[in-house]
Enzyme design. Structure first.
Site, PDB file in Angstrom:
ATOM      1  CB  SER A 153      33.442  21.699  53.612  1.00 46.47           C
ATOM      2  OG  SER A 153      32.643  22.471  54.076  1.00 46.47           O
ATOM      3  CG  ASP A 154      34.235  22.229  60.416  1.00 40.96           C
ATOM      4  OD1 ASP A 154      34.408  20.962  60.791  1.00 40.96           O
ATOM      5  OD2 ASP A 154      33.893  23.179  61.252  1.00 40.96           O
ATOM      6  CE  LYS A 155      28.560  18.093  61.606  1.00 40.92           C
ATOM      7  NZ  LYS A 155      27.086  18.964  62.559  1.00 40.92           N
ATOM      8  CE  LYS A 181      38.157  19.367  61.442  1.00 43.12           C
ATOM      9  NZ  LYS A 181      38.067  20.146  61.660  1.00 43.12           N
TER      10      LYS A 181
END
Length: 883
Positions: A335-337, A564
């Site tokens: 998950s990206d923050k 990523k």
């Protein structure tokens, strides 16, 4: 870089953006063969022809070639072969049906491929369209696509940076590069630093020299990763394996039957009858056509399409159908923050007071050192934190000095309503502290406070006031700022874990910020610094030890796009099914590479185009609902696959073995006659009755598995083979009953069975037994237990059974069968249904028992290995990071 790019001569003025940042400005000008006077129009034109346009180029494939490649492969080959065989056998109805199925499957694949190319188109739309460039000594507005290395450009508030460049003059520039790097706040740039293509200028104005354009920019490399990213779905792999198994089985049995019958009936007797051979060939060709899983891809695709419709009602739009199956098996969620787990909205924490009387006095001082019309994120956050903004009306701002990287502070001069002149400043705490009259104890307190805030991921600003025209400053306090988690993020993470998902944070922010947010959300605090972890590592070829570190980490900070992408790829190579959430351009490569890329609400065009699932509601809670729906869909596809394999085995083994074992049977008058258990017409009707109504399985009620589910081909084949072979025994049992009556002239319900009766009985047995078997394959429990079949599936099967019974009882398309025998076949199948269900339950228990035993052993072994090697892993990681 492609092979073409490697072989083409590279102009001397083309340079690496990262290298340009490290060089002095004078050296950069030499390398670029440029100067602070810019380029001439003639030189720019020359360089444009050598470097190419400042755009993301994409190799186009013709529409025909895109479509044709979906007509190539094992399953398409067999479907095409089946169509040709039907054409040879002059069965035009079969030929048309098979071709419709073939083109339907190819059309779905073609549409998915066509839509995947939208990722690059979305990235292109993110580039600036116009730019200010210095040409022939004049500032001109030119198309951004015509910029070349060495061009001088001017960047000001609101501009999209058109290419990678090095800043050469100007006071300062604040740029938002969150969509590229994931950093949640604008970044302040000064002379000598680099800026990225696609960033947005938020404040200031500077001039820069272009160092890289098009695919050579940071933005362009991201686009290359998107173009190269992609993973063959487990759905496609599973369909191929199932299809190949059925094809090999069918072809092998058809060849065996052909060889044996031709040798036995013609070669060995010397009676070669061409007409009989052609009749046999036609029968075997139709048998092959009926057994090839022509409808399987269509049934599975329709099941997923209806699932996609259900997901859309839950605010999740499916952009790639196969992602539904992948979502069911996801065991790691990356998950990206920024903007995904957090609100992407700066929030002011509780101020730490020094000379200020209360928190609002400290916040007011910060607001008076801000300028609302500049739309600076930090300024707006401070101003909005005032309980009563009307208090600002008592002050008139006469002068404002914006933030710059040198002074690292802002300053506002204000006049109060009684005419008193005050100066307020805010900025880096250490800078503000040094300006004030704070004593050593106060400085130590400020230093400790800032360090504590930094350790918890907060950005701190010092605030001070001067009442004597900046001769002395009074330190008022420290304002902490942070990007808070979304309201539903913690509960979503908890739900994800309950569904068997490991959640890893992936962000461009610093380790401290990532660790703080990750800890608050219950994701763990073991955060790795990706920029050091991946130093000198090719994302396409990650060493196993690095992959192990990636696997055990709770998250990653200081992440760039290739990191990523590499994280997702490393996890996939270690056997995980990975979902990746994100919202920015920087997420696009990883979103496309992931088994299930998820673009959250408000995502950029590039992220949405690269993703397989697009959320239209904020937060991640909808992901859990999507996973539940995906697991239900998976169960439906699994039940159909088991049914399809079992039915193919039943029909193929029975027909082939019965023709080999019973080539002749006695007629009622005692004469021996040639026997085929089914006619060619019966096989075609059986194939249609089996597949067409089964498409309603897409609406079936299924259980939701609490853990990730995957295609386990060994398990699928074990269950389907057991049921299939049991069905063969069942069908042979009815054949023996009919043959016993025929041979001994014994009546069944007062009826002497003849050859035609026997064929129709076998036909009805395969139709009834096949559809009742679907009630068994749709659940691991006993068929009469919850969840019960959905109404569409139940009535579709019942309707098919009524039609088949009417066909046999009234003699439509098949020899007529007395109603007493129709009833007998039904009673016989219902009795066998309970027998098969008991055997199915035992088979599942045996398989699950073995799997649980092996899983327990592996878990104990891995636990021991984990305790032994954890210290070694940590030592290795420390050594790697130190390098």
């Amino acid at each position: 870089m492609t092979s073409d790019q490697q072989t083409d001569p590279k102009p001397s003025y083309m340079m690496n953006s990262e290298a340009a940042v490290k060089m002095p400005i004078d050296q950069v000008f030499v390398q670029l063969s440029s100067s602070d006077k810019g380029l001439s129009s003639a030189e720019a034109t020359k360089r444009l022809s050598e470097c190419g346009r400042n755009a993301l180029e994409e190799k186009k494939q013709s529409v025909i070639m895109q479509l044709l490649k979906f007509l190539w492969g094992p399953i398409p080959w067999m479907i095409e072969a089946a169509a040709i065989l039907s054409l040879i056998a002059n069965d035009m109805d079969d030929f048309i049906i098979i071709m419709v199925m073939l083109l339907f499957n190819a059309g779905i694949g073609f549409w998915e491929e066509h839509k995947a190319g939208n990722a690059l188109e979305a990235l292109k739309r993110g580039l600036a369209l116009k730019a200010k460039a210095l040409r022939d000594g004049k500032w001109l507005e030119v198309d951004a696509s015509e910029l070349v290395p060495g061009d001088l450009i001017r960047i000001r508030l609101g501009d999209v940076v058109p290419a990678d460049a090095k800043l050469i003059s100007g006071e300062y520039l604040s740029v938002d590069q969150s969509a590229l790097t994931g950093e949640s706040l604008p970044v302040n740039k000064k002379v000598g630093e680099g800026i990225y293509s696609g960033s947005i200028a938020k404040q200031g104005e500077m001039e820069a020299v272009i160092t890289a354009t098009g695919v050579n920019t940071f933005f362009g490399k991201t686009a290359k990763l998107v173009a190269s990213a992609g993973n063959i779905s487990h759905f496609q792999q599973a369909v191929m394996r199932v299809g190949n198994f059925l094809i090999v089985l069918s072809v092998t049995l058809c060849l065996l039957l052909s060889v044996v019958v031709i040798y036995r009936d013609h070669v060995s007797t010397g009676n070669i009858n061409l007409k009989d051979i052609l009749t046999l060939a036609k029968f075997i060709l139709i048998l092959a056509v009926a057994s090839i899983p022509v409808a399987m891809p269509a049934v599975l695709s329709i099941t997923m399409a209806l699932g996609a419709l259900a997901m859309s009602r839950k605010k999740a739009i499916v952009a790639r159908l196969q992602a539904i199956e992948e979502m069911a098996g996801v065991d790691i969620l990356c998950s990206d923050k920024t903007g995904t787990l957090t609100k992407n909205q700066l929030t002011l924490g509780d101020p730490v007071l020094f000379a200020a009387k209360d928190a609002q006095e400290c916040i007011l001082a910060g607001a008076l050192a801000s300028k609302e019309e500049d739309n600076d994120t930090i300024d707006l956050t401070i101003i909005s934190s005032l309980k009563d903004k009307s208090i600002l009306s008592g002050y008139t701002q006469t002068r404002f000095i914006p933030f710059d990287p040198v002074s690292k502070r802002t300053e506002g001069t204000v006049t109060t309503s009684d005419g008193k002149v005050l100066r307020y400043t805010k900025g880096a705490p250490q800078v503000i502290v040094d300006m004030t009259t704070l004593d050593d104890a106060g400085k130590k307190k400020a230093e400790d406070t800032v360090a504590d805030f930094a350790a918890h991921g907060y950005r701190a600003l010092g605030v001070a006031v001067s009442e004597d025209d900046a001769k002395t400053w009074t330190f008022l306090g420290i304002l902490p700022m942070f990007d808070p988690p979304r309201d539903d993020s913690a509960s979503t993470i908890t739900q994800a874990k309950e569904h068997g998902l490991a959640v890893k944070m992936v962000t461009g922010d610093d380790i401290a910020i990532a660790s703080e947010i990750s800890g608050k959300l219950g994701m763990g605090t073991h955060i790795q610094k990706a920029s050091e972890l991946f130093e000198g590592v090719d994302p396409e070829h990650i060493p196993d030890k690095i992959a192990q570190c990636i696997e055990v980490a709770d998250g990653f900070g200081r992440v760039f796009p290739e990191h990523k992408y590499g994280i997702v790829k490393a996890l996939q190579e270690r056997g995980h099914i990975v979902a990746m959430t994100g919202d920015g351009v920087n997420d696009a490569p990883a979103l496309k590479q992931a088994d299930a890329g998820i673009a959250v609400s408000g995502a950029t065009d590039a992220a949405r185009a690269a993703a397989a699932l697009i959320l239209t509601a904020p937060g991640l809670s909808v992901i859990i609902q999507a996973i539940e729906i995906a697991r239900q869909i998976f169960e439906r596809m699994m039940s159909y696959t088991i049914y399809r394999i079992a039915m193919t085995m039943d029909v193929m083994f029975f027909v082939v073995l019965s023709m080999l074992i019973f080539p002749m049977i006695p007629s009622p008058d005692g004469a021996m006659v040639a026997f085929k258990p089914l006619t060619a017409a019966m096989i075609i009707i059986l194939a249609l009755l089996d597949d067409i109504p089964i498409m309603t399985i897409a609406y079936d009620n299924t259980r939701i598995d609490p853990k990730p589910v995957r295609w386990q081909m060994g398990r699928v084949l074990a269950i389907s083979s057991t049921l299939g072979l049991l069905a063969v025994v069942q069908t042979f049992g009815l054949l023996f009953i009919g043959m016993h009556s025929l041979m001994h002239k014994q009546e069944i319900f007062g009826i002497i069975v003849d050859k035609n009766h026997l064929q129709t009985m076998i036909f009805l047995q395969l139709v009834v037994g096949g559809h009742l078997m679907l009630f068994l394959t749709r659940t691991k429990e006993f068929f009469f237990m919850i969840p019960w079949p959905s109404a569409p599936l139940f009535f579709a099967i019942v309707g098919t059974q009524i039609f088949a019974a009417l066909m046999c009882g009234l003699g439509w398309f098949v020899p007529q069968l007395p109603w007493e025998l129709v009833g007998m076949v039904w009673i016989y199948n219902l009795a066998w249904m309970f027998i098969q269900d008991i055997v199915k339950k035992i088979t599942y228990r045996l398989i699950d028992g073995n799997a649980k035993h092996q899983s327990s052993f592996v878990a104990r072994f891995n636990t021991c290995l984990h305790h032994v090697s954890m210290n070694r892993r940590r030592s290795f990681l420390r050594r790697h990071l130190q390098k």
